[in-house]
Design an enzyme around this catalytic site. Structure first.
Site, short mmCIF file in Angstrom:
data_model
loop_
_atom_site.label_atom_id
_atom_site.label_comp_id
_atom_site.label_asym_id
_atom_site.label_seq_id
_atom_site.Cartn_x
_atom_site.Cartn_y
_atom_site.Cartn_z
N GLY A 171 0.79 -1.22 0.00
CA GLY A 171 0.00 0.00 0.00
C GLY A 171 0.82 1.27 0.00
O GLY A 171 0.49 2.23 -0.71
N ASP A 202 2.65 -10.85 -12.83
CA ASP A 202 3.05 -12.03 -13.61
C ASP A 202 3.58 -11.62 -14.98
O ASP A 202 4.54 -12.20 -15.49
CB ASP A 202 1.86 -12.98 -13.77
CG ASP A 202 1.23 -13.35 -12.43
OD1 ASP A 202 1.98 -13.47 -11.44
OD2 ASP A 202 -0.01 -13.48 -12.37
N HIS A 214 -3.61 -16.21 -10.76
CA HIS A 214 -2.53 -15.41 -10.18
C HIS A 214 -1.86 -16.15 -9.02
O HIS A 214 -1.56 -15.58 -7.99
CB HIS A 214 -3.09 -14.06 -9.73
CG HIS A 214 -2.05 -13.12 -9.19
ND1 HIS A 214 -0.93 -12.75 -9.91
CD2 HIS A 214 -1.95 -12.46 -8.00
CE1 HIS A 214 -0.20 -11.92 -9.19
NE2 HIS A 214 -0.79 -11.73 -8.02
#
Length: 330
Positions: free
Chosen positions: A14, A151, A179
């Site tokens: 964050g 990815d 994912h």
């Protein structure tokens, strides 16, 4: 005017994500929310001489409502990393609950916002978000995204020696599926511009893209995970969504979406037997304008990877949906 909200803004992902958004000229207002430390993070960022006006909120005094009201885009990296002695199921229940409650806030205070889910496990948290939005009658599949960009970033980086590009991000390598682990399928055969991966390097390269997160955890001696690269990836995808919402055309990004709700998605859903899947998506003013099916013409090796992917992904999706439809006892 673009208002971006980051939920989980004080965490390892964050904070750097909020920093990157603060430096973007595309963001006019940046609202940060977390259960601790957010006013401090916001005060620190507010000293940076960029466009975005930055504020930080805590749960008290309707903090979540204040952060979300008027938001155009909401990025959710909130959640906790797995701690010693904690099972994956323990982790799932905690992060699933966090995402559920935050998305309830979105449904109430900014139902038209683009929602970008980073919180793991994405394969399950995106279906959780969809179910919460459905229950509130505000679900727009075109505006809900699972961020799988890391990815793609890894695939670009790890293949630089074969693509020969000075800037690895100039190569587009579709990464499809999900994912996590084997659900991540890099389609090197579909790279643009094209390049060849040597036969003896292929398997190790696929595994490195699929399990790149483990590499970081090991390098950090178990004291952390991929936070900085994830923040970069989340920022990169958020910028694409914002640019497309402002009318820029030709923006295509791989992302984990609800296929039946996106044009072109039905074809991919039929091919995979899945309702959620990461594929190339053309972004537009309203979000996911079109899902692009790039599964045809893949190599035999890629077909095998896709088979393992769909088997694992099916269970992940069901687990997320079941979490909302049959909530675990508190």
């Amino acid at each position: 005017m673009v208002k971006a909200a980051v939920l989980g803004a004080s965490g390892g992902i964050g904070q750097p994500l909020s920093l990157l958004l603060k430096t973007s000229p595309l963001v006019d207002t940046l609202a940060l929310y977390d259960v601790v430390n957010t006013p401090g993070v916001a005060a620190d960022l507010s000293h940076i001489s960029s466009v975005a006006k930055t504020t930080g909120y805590l749960p008290e005094n309707d903090g979540l409502k204040e952060a979300l009201t008027g938001a155009d885009i909401v990025v959710i990296p909130a959640g906790i990393p797995r701690k010693p002695g904690m099972t994956r199921d323990d982790l799932f229940k905690i992060n699933a609950s966090i995402v559920r409650d935050l998305v309830k806030g979105i449904a109430e205070h900014c139902p038209k916002a683009f929602v970008l889910i980073i919180s793991n496990p994405v394969n399950s948290t995106v279906p959780i978000a969809a179910e919460v939005l459905k229950e509130a009658n505000v679900f727009d599949p075109k505006r809900l995204f699972g961020v799988t960009t890391l990815d793609v970033v890894r695939a670009e980086t790890f293949t630089q020696e074969f693509s020969g590009q000075k800037d690895p991000s100039t190569v587009q390598i579709p990464v499809v599926g999900g994912h996590s682990g084997e659900t991540i399928v890099p389609l090197f055969s579909k790279a643009t511009p094209a390049f060849q991966v040597p036969e003896d390097k292929y398997e190790a390269l696929v595994k490195r893209v699929q399990f790149g997160g483990d590499e970081v955890v090991t390098a950090k001696n178990g004291a952390g995970s991929a936070t900085l690269s994830m923040a970069y990836a989340g920022f990169r995808f958020a910028v694409s969504v914002i640019k497309a919402s402002k009318g820029e055309t030709g923006i295509v990004e791989p992302t984990f979406v609800y296929l039946p709700g996106v044009i072109g998605g039905a074809e991919i859903a039929e091919a995979t037997g899945l309702e959620f899947f990461s594929t190339l998506v053309e972004l537009g003013k309203n979000g996911a304008e079109k899902a692009i099916n790039i599964l045809e013409g893949v190599t035999e090796k890629e077909k095998q990877l896709l088979k393992a992917c769909t088997e694992g992904l099916k269970g992940n999706i069901e687990k997320g949906v079941d979490f909302i439809k049959n909530p675990p006892p508190k």
